[in-house]
Enzyme design. Structure first.
Site, mmCIF file in Angstrom:
data_model
loop_
_atom_site.group_PDB
_atom_site.id
_atom_site.type_symbol
_atom_site.label_atom_id
_atom_site.label_comp_id
_atom_site.label_asym_id
_atom_site.label_seq_id
_atom_site.Cartn_x
_atom_site.Cartn_y
_atom_site.Cartn_z
ATOM 1 C CG ASP A 206 65.301 102.566 37.500
ATOM 2 O OD1 ASP A 206 64.910 101.755 36.628
ATOM 3 O OD2 ASP A 206 66.222 102.327 38.285
ATOM 4 C CE1 TYR B 259 67.871 96.641 39.577
ATOM 5 C CE2 TYR B 259 69.956 97.829 39.612
ATOM 6 C CZ TYR B 259 68.713 97.605 39.054
ATOM 7 O OH TYR B 259 68.305 98.343 37.972
ATOM 8 C CG HIS C 37 62.864 103.374 32.511
ATOM 9 N ND1 HIS C 37 61.951 103.025 33.478
ATOM 10 C CD2 HIS C 37 64.084 103.295 33.111
ATOM 11 C CE1 HIS C 37 62.580 102.729 34.612
ATOM 12 N NE2 HIS C 37 63.875 102.889 34.414
#
Length: 417
Positions: A208, A338, A392
């Site tokens: 990630d 982000y 994930h």
């Protein structure tokens, strides 16, 4: 079974028994490193009070929707009930404190990390970098296996000195300034390994968002970073049309399924990404003191991004991860990664000037998978393993294959441990 006073006393004994000795030999600059223990229990009464007061709609509202519109209402209700009635945070803290935690100051930031050493003097130092909505908890199921001596597929002995940092803004690491990037994180991790812990050469693993500082270490600090194992790439995904244009063929049914899953996530699963990329305060401040809201937001990712057949990733795992986010007040700062990195996933595939090996692992139920030909564009790809299980959070839902793949680093390692 026990009164609250007796229960707390028993758990305190467990914490003492499980906590590693601060006198244990650790190779680091002892003046710069402080032992650390997880202790967030003071926040539990407020969290429980908010959970008890929280309301959920009845099943008669939008019946039959299930998980097609996000987290299933029945699942969220069940998670909330387990959180209030069965989940034991003090037990989880005791398990966390069975690992050696430390903090240090680098560039004005507090950096939290786990540091577990192998007894093998030839062990390879490795950083394990988590992403969002992960934490150091992603790797606790595999740390002890990695520090134990085993053999590679070709019989070479292998073990690791394991370092698991909390990314800036996550868990117990400082909230960084608003202009902080993944390149900044790579720089302070290089300082952590070289100057604080004394590892002149090391390997990295990233998943990630953790793949971004790991790849930056691989590309920009090649003298120190002598291997990088990734399960995610900091490069934008290719659509099926782009794969055709690039003359990349997906031969196996598994690869084709992974591409369909990747495109489905790109079209219907990444609204959270765009929101956190552009308006982190909107969702961050709304859920800042809302444990049920954080459970809904985080829990949906754990459920939909993981192998649905895994026996390892349970409701308890979702609850302890969400509790860590809530009690450390790191939900807002974690999603700022982000906003701080609008170009964190690059559009141009380029290969850095390093000969360090880059093994890659794909997992069937990950939200995104890069075909082997794409991974080969960004590094010295020496191994590409595609697993039929896992998702994930491979350290949680397929720890055995992740550990086996990491151990293969020994086959290509040309650094000095």
């Amino acid at each position: 079974m026990y009164g609250s006073t007796t229960r707390k006393a028993l758990l305190a004994v467990c914490l003492v028994l499980l906590a590693p000795s601060t006198a244990a030999h650790v190779r680091h600059n002892s003046a710069a490193v402080r032992p650390f223990q997880v202790d967030l229990s003071a926040g539990l009464p407020h969290m429980h009070s908010l959970l008890r007061q929280s309301k959920l709609p009845g099943e008669e509202e939008y019946p039959g929707v299930g998980d097609t519109a996000g987290i299933d209402l029945g699942v969220l209700r069940s998670l909330r009930g387990q959180w209030l009635n069965d989940f034991d945070w003090l037990r989880e803290e005791a398990e966390m404190n069975s690992f050696r935690h430390y903090t240090t100051e680098i560039e004005g930031l507090t950096v939290h990390f786990i540091h577990e050493r192998s007894s093998d003097p030839d062990a390879i130092p490795i950083i394990l970098n988590h992403g969002w909505p992960g934490s150091f908890l992603e790797f606790t199921p595999i740390i002890k296996n990695l520090t134990s001596t085993a053999v590679t597929s070709k019989g070479k002995p292998i073990s690791f000195d394991v370092v698991v940092p909390s990314l800036p803004g996550f868990a117990f690491s400082s909230k960084p300034p608003v202009n902080w990037t993944v390149e900044d994180t790579a720089r302070i991790q290089h300082t952590l390994m070289n100057d604080v812990l004394g590892y002149r050469q090391f390997a990295v693993h990233g998943t990630d968002w953790g793949c971004a500082p790991s790849y930056t270490l691989y590309a920009n600090y090649s003298d120190a970073t002598r291997a990088a194992h990734l399960t995610f790439l900091p490069f934008l995904l290719y659509s099926s049309a782009q794969l055709v244009t690039a003359n990349i063929t997906l031969d196996s049914a598994l690869e084709q399924e992974e591409q369909r899953r990747t495109e489905q996530w790109s079209s219907t699963g990444n609204a959270y990404y765009l929101l956190q990329l552009t308006k982190p305060n909107t969702i961050g401040l709304a859920l800042y003191d809302n444990p049920l809201g954080q459970l809904s937001w985080i829990g949906e990712k754990f459920i939909t991004w993981s192998d649905p057949h895994s026996f390892f990733l349970t409701y308890n795992e979702i609850l302890r991860s969400t509790t860590l986010y809530y009690l450390t007040r790191s939900f807002v700062s974690s999603i700022y990664i982000y906003f701080q990195n609008p170009n964190g996933f690059r559009s141009q595939y380029t290969k850095p000037a390093t000969d360090a090996p880059l093994p890659f692992s794909a997992f069937r139920y990950n939200i995104a998978v890069w075909p082997e030909a794409l991974v080969a564009k960004v590094g010295n790809l020496v191994s590409y393993r595609n697993h039929d299980s896992g998702g994930h959070f491979a350290g949680l839902d397929n720890p055995a294959d992740l550990v086996a793949d990491l151990r293969e680093i020994r086959e290509y390692w040309n650094g000095t441990a």
